[in-house]
Design a protein around this motif. Structure first.
Motif, PDB file in Angstrom:
ATOM      1  N   ASP A  77       0.870  -1.027   0.051  1.00  0.00           N
ATOM      2  CA  ASP A  77      -0.092  -0.161  -0.470  1.00  0.00           C
ATOM      3  C   ASP A  77       0.637   1.174  -0.041  1.00  0.00           C
ATOM      4  OD1 ASP A  77      -2.071   2.078   0.842  1.00  0.00           O
ATOM      5  OD2 ASP A  77      -1.538   1.371   2.547  1.00  0.00           O
ATOM      6  N   SER A 126      -0.004   4.718  -0.013  1.00  0.00           N
ATOM      7  CA  SER A 126      -1.728   5.652   0.236  1.00  0.00           C
ATOM      8  C   SER A 126      -0.528   6.796   1.165  1.00  0.00           C
ATOM      9  CB  SER A 126      -2.533   5.271   1.483  1.00  0.00           C
ATOM     10  OG  SER A 126      -2.806   4.154   2.289  1.00  0.00           O
ATOM     11  N   THR A 136      -5.652  10.852   0.711  1.00  0.00           N
ATOM     12  CA  THR A 136      -5.637   9.422   0.236  1.00  0.00           C
ATOM     13  C   THR A 136      -5.402   8.664   1.392  1.00  0.00           C
ATOM     14  OG1 THR A 136      -2.687   9.985   0.910  1.00  0.00           O
ATOM     15  CG2 THR A 136      -3.988  10.195  -1.502  1.00  0.00           C
ATOM     16  N   ARG A 137      -5.441   8.909   2.538  1.00  0.00           N
ATOM     17  CA  ARG A 137      -5.398   8.079   3.654  1.00  0.00           C
ATOM     18  C   ARG A 137      -6.446   6.880   3.989  1.00  0.00           C
ATOM     19  NH1 ARG A 137      -0.371   8.019   6.689  1.00  0.00           N
ATOM     20  NH2 ARG A 137       0.968   9.747   5.919  1.00  0.00           N
ATOM     21  N   TYR A 145      -7.478   5.387   1.684  1.00  0.00           N
ATOM     22  CA  TYR A 145      -7.645   4.673   0.469  1.00  0.00           C
ATOM     23  C   TYR A 145      -6.342   3.649   0.877  1.00  0.00           C
ATOM     24  CZ  TYR A 145     -11.540   6.929  -2.081  1.00  0.00           C
ATOM     25  OH  TYR A 145     -12.042   7.581  -2.157  1.00  0.00           O
ATOM     26  N   LEU A 175      -4.284   1.866  -1.548  1.00  0.00           N
ATOM     27  CA  LEU A 175      -3.772   2.362  -2.652  1.00  0.00           C
ATOM     28  C   LEU A 175      -2.243   1.539  -3.769  1.00  0.00           C
ATOM     29  CD1 LEU A 175      -3.643   5.464  -2.431  1.00  0.00           C
ATOM     30  CD2 LEU A 175      -5.612   4.719  -3.701  1.00  0.00           C
ATOM     31  N   VAL A 178      -7.579  -0.253  -5.459  1.00  0.00           N
ATOM     32  CA  VAL A 178      -7.703   0.357  -5.025  1.00  0.00           C
ATOM     33  C   VAL A 178      -9.415  -0.332  -3.927  1.00  0.00           C
ATOM     34  CG1 VAL A 178      -8.637   1.728  -6.690  1.00  0.00           C
ATOM     35  CG2 VAL A 178      -8.694   2.989  -4.842  1.00  0.00           C
TER      36      VAL A 178
END
Lengths: 266, 266
Positions: free
Chosen positions: B130, B132, B140-141, B143, B145, B169
């Motif tokens: 990840d 994110s 963004t945190r 999700y 990613l 995602v």
């Protein structure tokens, strides 16, 4: 005044109200060709005295068929910023809203630039025959349509595994390209479903978006020459499919990218 | 209530007026993440008592940054047809319009269906780390990613010849996917310009469109699993670039196609 100019002609009635009328030469199966309607809504913004910048994004929603006759358009600048301006536009007949649009106009600035995708590598339009008379509707005759791939399926054509159509296109009579005529060209493609299924089935655009990658100077450079238009669908399901397309100059410049969602029965 | 539900929460004040508020966890560099704003406008339509059908097309225009605090949303059904419904939505703060949207909701019907494009052939999300936390902004945190291609360029990264980013995602915390969260995911990509130039430059979405290829039943089938998202730009010029993207289910179903026009300085 060409047939295109006639199709997008608007009269200012004061108080921001514009009046247009359907033109028989732009008739589609039901109501006018969606491209001429989209172009007319864009032109309604271009005619506003306080317009700021040039079109960069346009979304048109087709709510109901436009009946033959007059229609009214109201355009409202929802917000004007230093570098762009946002518009909401409604087209109505007898108080019934038939089409809406949002438009973003912006000041174009010199920046780093790049066209990441490549133009399809195709032969010259002069070597291909015009196919505009074969559609059974009036409006296609306002264009010179020279198909490289994905022409209208003939009777008895089988299914196709691809929905890609690529064609050279030009206004008939030839007319210098501008934002309004480029908008109309963004809707030049017959429904992708027809190509996939090899037959003409009920289909109509419900939402249309165009992004303009060229400014007025780049458009002026095109004169009235042929443009290359290519489109495909990504997915068909639940009575709707999408279409993504690009409009290129003959010299290889990306003028517009455009997308739409289309209702269908099949 | 997850952080996503908190981000799109709206209170009905009567007379069709809805009130929301910015949430610090969704902060972007200026104002909230555009995806959560788009999701909130879609949710504003979903909450209307006379809503008809499910989302098929959404266009959101970003007029001005949303300031921290409360905002008001008004949604208006411009037209209701038998098989679809067209909405216009405005988000404002202190009477200033900050965001507008048009949405098409429709009744999905069983039809011939096909996904013409193929999902990128990639490995499982579990084998990727990840990323994110590396974006320097709050949202963004929310999700998980997991980049396969085109991760955020590191400091000193060079230019790239492609703008393609592909990632797995998922909402964090995991949450069953619905139309609102799918809308937000359509805006999950950082600006394509950053990848091309290998550096973070000023850029912001001005117009966003999503087409929904899945209905509520197909979304329910996804549960809270990972989705595959892939995006690229076609052209950069005059201070604007486009982005086209697809959101896929892990099983390979096309859930949404989405496009946006982005303002930039470079």
């Amino acid at each position: 005044m060409t047939v295109f100019d006639d199709g997008i002609a608007l009269e200012a009635l004061g108080d921001g109200l514009l009046r247009g009328r359907t033109v028989p030469q732009w008739a589609n199966m039901v109501g006018p060709f969606g491209g001429i309607t989209a172009a007319t809504l864009l032109r309604a913004v271009e005619l506003q005295s306080d317009v700021h910048g040039f079109p960069v994004a346009l979304t048109v929603n087709y709510l109901a068929p436009i009946a033959d006759g007059d229609f009214d358009i109201r355009a409202r600048a929802v917000r004007t910023n230093r570098s762009n301006q946002h518009w909401y536009v409604e087209l109505s007949q007898n108080g019934e809203v038939k089409t809406t649009a949002t438009a973003v106009f912006a000041v174009r600035r010199e920046t780093w630039a790049d066209t990441e995708i490549g133009r399809p590598d195709v032969g010259a339009p002069e070597s291909i025959e015009d196919a505009s008379a074969g559609f059974g509707v009036a409006w296609t005759r306002n264009y010179d349509l020279r198909f490289i791939d994905g022409a209208l399926p003939a009777a008895g054509a089988g299914e196709s595994t691809t929905s890609t159509t690529t064609l050279w296109v030009r206004d008939r009579p030839a007319r210098p390209i501008d934002f309004a005529s480029l908008t109309s060209l963004c809707d030049i493609f017959y429904p992708r479903l027809w190509l996939r299924r090899g037959q003409l089935l009920p289909a109509g655009t419900i939402s249309f978006t165009a992004y303009f990658h060229a400014g007025p100077a780049e458009l002026a450079e095109q004169g009235d020459g042929y443009l290359l238009a290519t489109a495909r669908a990504q997915g068909f399901s639940g009575g709707h499919f999408d279409q993504s397309a690009q409009i290129w100059s003959r010299a290889g410049d990306l003028l517009a990218t455009t997308h739409q969602l289309v209702y269908y029965k099949a």
